[in-house]
Motif scaffolding. Structure first.
Motif: not given
Lengths: 359, 288
Positions: A248-250, A300-301, A318-321
């Motif tokens: 869920v992304l802004p 990529i984390e 700051d957004v994780r996908i």
């Protein structure tokens, strides 16, 4: 057997409910068709059990009506509703034999012993309880006790509905599967409406034709497992169903279309939201996110191996996908670009889906 | 080496318990055993008598009479207190502020010392000045517990019911409170009557606590001493002379240590055997 309808059903456990949070159920309108297999899915405390107890008549709702085949049964006590309910913990009458347990609801209704015998035999055969029919119920295993609880419901001919309140909680894992297939089989044979409360999505998906997802006292979506997966009507459904849950992304609506971090996003059926919303979000499941040459830049984390696929954690600002990568496909490190499948990307205003997908 | 490792030093760790048990149970009990096989004429001189005292006690009409009274008394109070206690527990509220009020009221009699209970009832039941005695006589009953055996029995039983039914109530209530709500819900759906709920859910679920209640009330009532002693002193005549009152008379009144020792041991064995028998029979079903 009958159709069950809930009309503007509300319930609060308090005498004078004031705020929104005082309501365990906030105005439900649901129709359950005769003979369907439904699951009520939601986290603990979302009101599932309350709803179940209202259907069986153990609770009288604060307001609203409940109808069986268009007959108002709101005030009718449970024993007259011809409902079966299986509880989380097996309920058996310890001092009775399995036979007497199964016969108990019939005896209470004044059925003669001559008619009870064949009926008990039939139900015992259906539930594989024949071998233990003359044993004391107290000494049996949890799954056998749960079958007895179910049998006491089935014993009455033509039950309106069979309600299950997380019936597999105390059952050993390897027997859960067996018992679940038994329930499916019984549903096919008996044809009663079945409503199955659970907080386990796998249980809900495998049992039910239609899953009712509840969240904080409201129904957020009713649909087939596929619908819940592909078109979650609420971001909660996206989170709650599927593993890992939906991204869920802004979102903002710049230049006539939805954008994420300045990148236009193609979302099928996305319409311009009506004014007055507080929060706009893009929802896309990790299954429908893929790496590409261009698109949204991410770092990529982490890559987690989940067996047949791998879960890749990426970050844009700051957004994780999260996205899923099939087994055997290599994953780059460092920077990459990702894109969303337009057919499976939804826009949500204040949590609820908008656009033609909502229709 | 694959054998079992033995360390005899562990015995030292058990020693404090052994000493404690020895001093508070074994040694006093062995003194009684010692007395029961011997005759003493004072000055700490003892003569071996073998089983003479046991035979004498077992053939004595006096022992048989007080044992009989004891059995009748215990049977009556068990027959009253267990069903009465269960009935009170069943009719108590299960939730809400009244639960604590009821529990406190129920616990009150249990907090009063035995001799105080005896003294209270002694005055309460006096036919000329006591509230109970005077009221009964005013209602036309010829009631005087100091003179009439029937009145004395009535008073002793009433006093015990007043003092100890609460224990059964509290235990039963604890048993009832532990029954999950789902049992009541299932019973409702099964169309069970309220009697069927008591018969098939509440009583079976209370079985264990009722066994405990029964054993406690059996042991306590079988050993009852202080209350009837203060109330009636065992009278009128010997009408309320229960086993322990009689035993004290033999041991400390007549100072017949030998027979008293024999009575004590027989008394002890009766209680032990009855409890064992009852418990074994009651738990037979659970063992499977």
């Amino acid at each position: 057997m009958s159709k069950i309808s809930l009309r503007q059903l509300k319930h609060s456990y308090l005498k004078n409910p004031a705020g929104d949070e005082d309501w365990a159920l906030k105005s439900l309108d649901i129709e359950w068709s005769d003979g369907g297999a439904y699951a009520l899915l939601g986290p603990s405390g979302c009101g599932k059990t309350t709803l179940l107890n209202i259907i069986s008549g153990l609770l009288v709702p604060s307001s609203g009506r409940i109808e069986f085949d268009d007959v108002d049964v709101t005030e009718i006590p449970p024993e007259q509703r011809n409902i079966a309910q299986v509880f989380q913990f097996p309920v058996v009458y310890d001092t009775m034999t399995v036979y007497d347990n199964l016969a108990f609801p019939l005896r209470n209704r004044g059925v003669s012993d001559r008619d009870i015998g064949p009926r008990v035999g039939e139900i015992a055969r259906m539930l594989d309880l024949e071998g233990t029919l003359h044993d004391k119920a107290a000494g049996l295993t949890a799954d056998a006790k749960q079958k007895i609880s179910l049998g006491r419901g089935l014993i009455r001919a033509e039950v309106n509905a069979i309600l299950f309140d997380e019936p597999l909680t105390v059952i050993d894992p390897h027997l859960k599967w067996v018992l679940r297939s038994k329930l499916k089989e019984i549903h096919r044979r008996v044809g009663s409406t079945m409503i199955y409360v659970t907080h386990d999505q796998t249980e809900a998906m495998t049992f039910a034709d239609q899953v009712v997802v509840m969240h904080e006292g409201t129904v957020v979506q009713v649909g087939t497992p596929i619908e819940l997966f592909e078109k979650p009507h609420h971001t909660f459904v996206g989170h709650f169903i599927g593993s890992p849950g939906m991204n869920v992304l802004p979102c903002d609506f710049g230049g006539g279309g939805p954008c994420f971090a300045g990148h236009p996003i193609a979302a099928a059926g996305a319409a311009r939201p009506a004014a007055g919303y507080k929060r706009l979000e893009i929802g896309v499941r990790p299954e429908f996110v893929s790496f590409s040459d261009h698109g949204i830049p991410v770092e990529i984390e982490k890559v987690k191996d989940a067996g047949r696929y791998r879960i890749v954690d990426t970050r844009n600002g700051d957004v994780r996908i999260q996205l899923l990568v099939p087994e055997g496909m290599s994953v780059a490190t460092g920077s990459a670009h990702i894109q969303f499948d337009p057919g499976h990307t939804q826009i949500y205003a204040d949590g609820w889906i908008i656009g033609e997908a909502a229709l | 080496m694959t054998g079992k490792f033995t360390n005899q030093k562990a015995w030292f760790l058990v020693l404090p318990v052994v000493v404690l048990v020895a001093f508070n149970a074994l040694i006093p009990l062995m003194t009684v055993v010692n007395y029961s096989f011997q005759e003493s004429f004072g000055n700490n001189i003892f003569f071996w008598e073998g089983t003479k005292w046991f035979e004498e006690v077992l053939h004595s009409d006096r022992f048989a009479a007080s044992l009989g009274r004891q059995i009748v008394f215990t049977s009556i109070i068990l027959a009253i207190e267990i069903p009465f206690g269960v009935a009170i527990a069943l009719s108590m509220p299960r939730k809400g502020p009244w639960v604590s009020v009821c529990l406190v009221l129920m616990a009150l009699p249990l907090l009063i010392p035995w001799n105080v209970v005896g003294a209270m009832w002694n005055i309460f039941a006096l036919p000329d000045i006591g509230l109970l005695g005077k009221t009964l006589n005013a209602l036309g009953f010829d009631y005087d517990y100091t003179q009439q055996p029937i009145s004395a029995w009535f008073t002793v039983i009433l006093m015990d019911v007043w003092h100890w039914t609460s224990l059964v109530v509290l235990l039963s209530f604890a048993g009832l409170s532990s029954i999950p709500e789902a049992y009541y819900q299932a019973a409702k759906i099964d169309g069970a009557s309220s009697w069927a709920v008591i018969r098939y859910i509440e009583l079976p679920k209370m079985k264990r606590v009722l066994i405990i209640a029964f054993l406690l009330r059996f042991m306590d009532s079988f050993m009852i001493y202080t209350e009837p002693f203060v109330l009636t002193g065992g009278g009128p005549g010997n009408a309320t002379t229960f086993l322990s009152i009689d035993l004290v008379k033999v041991a400390l009144g007549q100072f017949d240590l030998g027979p008293a020792g024999a009575i004590s041991l027989i008394y002890f064995l009766i209680i032990l055997l009855t409890c064992w028998l009852f418990y074994t029979l009651a738990m037979k079903d659970e063992a499977q």
